[in-house]
Write a protein that holds these residues in place. Structure first.
Motif, PDB file in Angstrom:
ATOM      1  N   PHE A  72       0.842  -1.203   0.000  1.00  0.00           N
ATOM      2  CA  PHE A  72       0.000   0.000   0.000  1.00  0.00           C
ATOM      3  C   PHE A  72       0.873   1.247   0.000  1.00  0.00           C
ATOM      4  CE2 PHE A  72      -2.321   3.365   2.290  1.00  0.00           C
ATOM      5  CZ  PHE A  72      -3.384   3.531   1.426  1.00  0.00           C
ATOM      6  N   GLN A  73       1.932   1.239   0.796  1.00  0.00           N
ATOM      7  CA  GLN A  73       2.844   2.390   0.826  1.00  0.00           C
ATOM      8  C   GLN A  73       3.522   2.570  -0.537  1.00  0.00           C
ATOM      9  OE1 GLN A  73       2.777   4.487   3.349  1.00  0.00           O
ATOM     10  NE2 GLN A  73       1.304   3.102   4.315  1.00  0.00           N
ATOM     11  N   ASP A  74       3.892   1.467  -1.162  1.00  0.00           N
ATOM     12  CA  ASP A  74       4.500   1.534  -2.497  1.00  0.00           C
ATOM     13  C   ASP A  74       3.508   2.107  -3.509  1.00  0.00           C
ATOM     14  OD1 ASP A  74       6.761   0.401  -1.381  1.00  0.00           O
ATOM     15  OD2 ASP A  74       6.307  -1.617  -2.127  1.00  0.00           O
ATOM     16  N   TRP A  75       2.261   1.645  -3.450  1.00  0.00           N
ATOM     17  CA  TRP A  75       1.207   2.132  -4.338  1.00  0.00           C
ATOM     18  C   TRP A  75       1.022   3.635  -4.184  1.00  0.00           C
ATOM     19  CZ3 TRP A  75      -2.123   2.546  -8.090  1.00  0.00           C
ATOM     20  CH2 TRP A  75      -3.327   3.204  -7.922  1.00  0.00           C
ATOM     21  N   ARG A  76       0.876   4.080  -2.952  1.00  0.00           N
ATOM     22  CA  ARG A  76       0.664   5.514  -2.728  1.00  0.00           C
ATOM     23  C   ARG A  76       1.887   6.323  -3.142  1.00  0.00           C
ATOM     24  NH1 ARG A  76      -4.279   7.061  -0.306  1.00  0.00           N
ATOM     25  NH2 ARG A  76      -3.496   9.131  -0.842  1.00  0.00           N
ATOM     26  N   GLY A  77       3.071   5.770  -2.975  1.00  0.00           N
ATOM     27  CA  GLY A  77       4.278   6.458  -3.421  1.00  0.00           C
ATOM     28  C   GLY A  77       4.321   6.636  -4.928  1.00  0.00           C
ATOM     29  N   LEU A  78       3.776   5.675  -5.651  1.00  0.00           N
ATOM     30  CA  LEU A  78       3.752   5.762  -7.120  1.00  0.00           C
ATOM     31  C   LEU A  78       2.725   6.770  -7.629  1.00  0.00           C
ATOM     32  CD1 LEU A  78       4.026   1.986  -8.083  1.00  0.00           C
ATOM     33  CD2 LEU A  78       5.682   3.778  -8.649  1.00  0.00           C
ATOM     34  N   VAL A  79       1.562   6.818  -7.005  1.00  0.00           N
ATOM     35  CA  VAL A  79       0.463   7.614  -7.581  1.00  0.00           C
ATOM     36  C   VAL A  79       0.074   8.852  -6.789  1.00  0.00           C
ATOM     37  CG1 VAL A  79      -0.524   5.610  -8.763  1.00  0.00           C
ATOM     38  CG2 VAL A  79      -1.345   6.223  -6.467  1.00  0.00           C
ATOM     39  N   GLY A  80       0.431   8.910  -5.539  1.00  0.00           N
ATOM     40  CA  GLY A  80      -0.065   9.967  -4.656  1.00  0.00           C
ATOM     41  C   GLY A  80       0.202  11.381  -5.125  1.00  0.00           C
ATOM     42  N   SER A  81       1.322  11.624  -5.751  1.00  0.00           N
ATOM     43  CA  SER A  81       1.656  12.988  -6.178  1.00  0.00           C
ATOM     44  C   SER A  81       0.793  13.457  -7.352  1.00  0.00           C
ATOM     45  CB  SER A  81       3.134  13.073  -6.561  1.00  0.00           C
ATOM     46  OG  SER A  81       3.398  12.292  -7.718  1.00  0.00           O
ATOM     47  N   HIS A  82       0.057  12.553  -7.976  1.00  0.00           N
ATOM     48  CA  HIS A  82      -0.782  12.902  -9.122  1.00  0.00           C
ATOM     49  C   HIS A  82      -2.210  13.269  -8.717  1.00  0.00           C
ATOM     50  CE1 HIS A  82       2.526  11.548 -11.516  1.00  0.00           C
ATOM     51  NE2 HIS A  82       2.431  10.318 -11.032  1.00  0.00           N
ATOM     52  N   PHE A  83      -2.573  13.043  -7.451  1.00  0.00           N
ATOM     53  CA  PHE A  83      -3.935  13.314  -6.995  1.00  0.00           C
ATOM     54  C   PHE A  83      -4.171  14.818  -6.866  1.00  0.00           C
ATOM     55  CE2 PHE A  83      -4.019   9.093  -4.408  1.00  0.00           C
ATOM     56  CZ  PHE A  83      -4.176   8.369  -5.570  1.00  0.00           C
ATOM     57  N   ALA A  84      -5.291  15.279  -7.424  1.00  0.00           N
ATOM     58  CA  ALA A  84      -5.706  16.666  -7.247  1.00  0.00           C
ATOM     59  C   ALA A  84      -6.510  16.827  -5.954  1.00  0.00           C
ATOM     60  CB  ALA A  84      -6.549  17.122  -8.434  1.00  0.00           C
ATOM     61  N   LEU A  85      -7.189  15.751  -5.559  1.00  0.00           N
ATOM     62  CA  LEU A  85      -8.014  15.694  -4.343  1.00  0.00           C
ATOM     63  C   LEU A  85      -7.823  14.322  -3.718  1.00  0.00           C
ATOM     64  CD1 LEU A  85     -11.358  17.075  -5.844  1.00  0.00           C
ATOM     65  CD2 LEU A  85      -9.825  18.307  -4.299  1.00  0.00           C
ATOM     66  N   PRO A  86      -8.174  14.171  -2.446  1.00  0.00           N
ATOM     67  CA  PRO A  86      -8.107  12.825  -1.855  1.00  0.00           C
ATOM     68  C   PRO A  86      -9.052  11.862  -2.573  1.00  0.00           C
ATOM     69  CG  PRO A  86      -8.351  14.503  -0.153  1.00  0.00           C
ATOM     70  CD  PRO A  86      -8.571  15.190  -1.472  1.00  0.00           C
ATOM     71  N   PRO A  87      -8.655  10.599  -2.705  1.00  0.00           N
ATOM     72  CA  PRO A  87      -9.531   9.610  -3.341  1.00  0.00           C
ATOM     73  C   PRO A  87     -10.792   9.359  -2.512  1.00  0.00           C
ATOM     74  CG  PRO A  87      -7.283   8.797  -3.192  1.00  0.00           C
ATOM     75  CD  PRO A  87      -7.347  10.047  -2.367  1.00  0.00           C
ATOM     76  N   LYS A  88     -11.852   8.985  -3.204  1.00  0.00           N
ATOM     77  CA  LYS A  88     -13.089   8.540  -2.555  1.00  0.00           C
ATOM     78  C   LYS A  88     -13.159   7.033  -2.773  1.00  0.00           C
ATOM     79  CE  LYS A  88     -18.071   8.768  -2.949  1.00  0.00           C
ATOM     80  NZ  LYS A  88     -19.169   9.173  -3.846  1.00  0.00           N
ATOM     81  N   VAL A  89     -13.134   6.259  -1.693  1.00  0.00           N
ATOM     82  CA  VAL A  89     -13.085   4.797  -1.799  1.00  0.00           C
ATOM     83  C   VAL A  89     -14.332   4.202  -1.148  1.00  0.00           C
ATOM     84  CG1 VAL A  89     -11.794   2.710  -1.180  1.00  0.00           C
ATOM     85  CG2 VAL A  89     -10.566   4.829  -1.742  1.00  0.00           C
ATOM     86  N   GLU A  90     -15.021   3.337  -1.907  1.00  0.00           N
ATOM     87  CA  GLU A  90     -16.186   2.627  -1.395  1.00  0.00           C
ATOM     88  C   GLU A  90     -16.094   1.163  -1.803  1.00  0.00           C
ATOM     89  OE1 GLU A  90     -19.485   4.890  -2.943  1.00  0.00           O
ATOM     90  OE2 GLU A  90     -19.424   6.235  -1.222  1.00  0.00           O
TER      91      GLU A  90
END
Length: 99
Positions: A72-90
């Motif tokens: 999960f940390q690796d995933w967020r490290g790869l994509v997190g800087s591209h987010f304009a807003l926090p993700p909405k997860v359901e």
């Protein structure tokens, strides 16, 4: 089996890099406990919005196993800087399988 649908809002100038980062993350999801599939869909009407759709065997495979993992940390490290807003997860379950 449950479906995680993460609505991701991406910075307008980051689409190519974001999509490449998600492609790079595919092995992270393949290795995750209980992860059965993943895909990324882009909204046609709102092109800065994507849906990451992941099939998990159980809710806990996502909320406990994956979120508590280094993957999960690796995933967020790869994509997190591209987010304009926090993700909405359901999370969803199929209640009618049409065809």
């Amino acid at each position: 089996m449950i479906y995680e649908i993460a609505e991701l809002y991406i910075k307008p100038d980051a689409h190519v890099a974001f999509q490449a980062a998600v492609a790079e993350a595919v092995p992270i999801f393949k290795a995750a406990t209980g992860c059965l599939s993943m895909r990324l869909d882009r909204d046609i009407e709102t092109p800065d919005t994507y849906h990451l759709v992941i099939t998990w065997q159980t809710l806990e495979n996502h909320t406990v196993d994956f979120r508590g993992s280094s993957g999960f940390q690796d995933w967020r490290g790869l994509v997190g800087s591209h987010f304009a807003l926090p993700p909405k997860v359901e999370h969803f379950q199929t209640v009618v399988a049409g065809f």
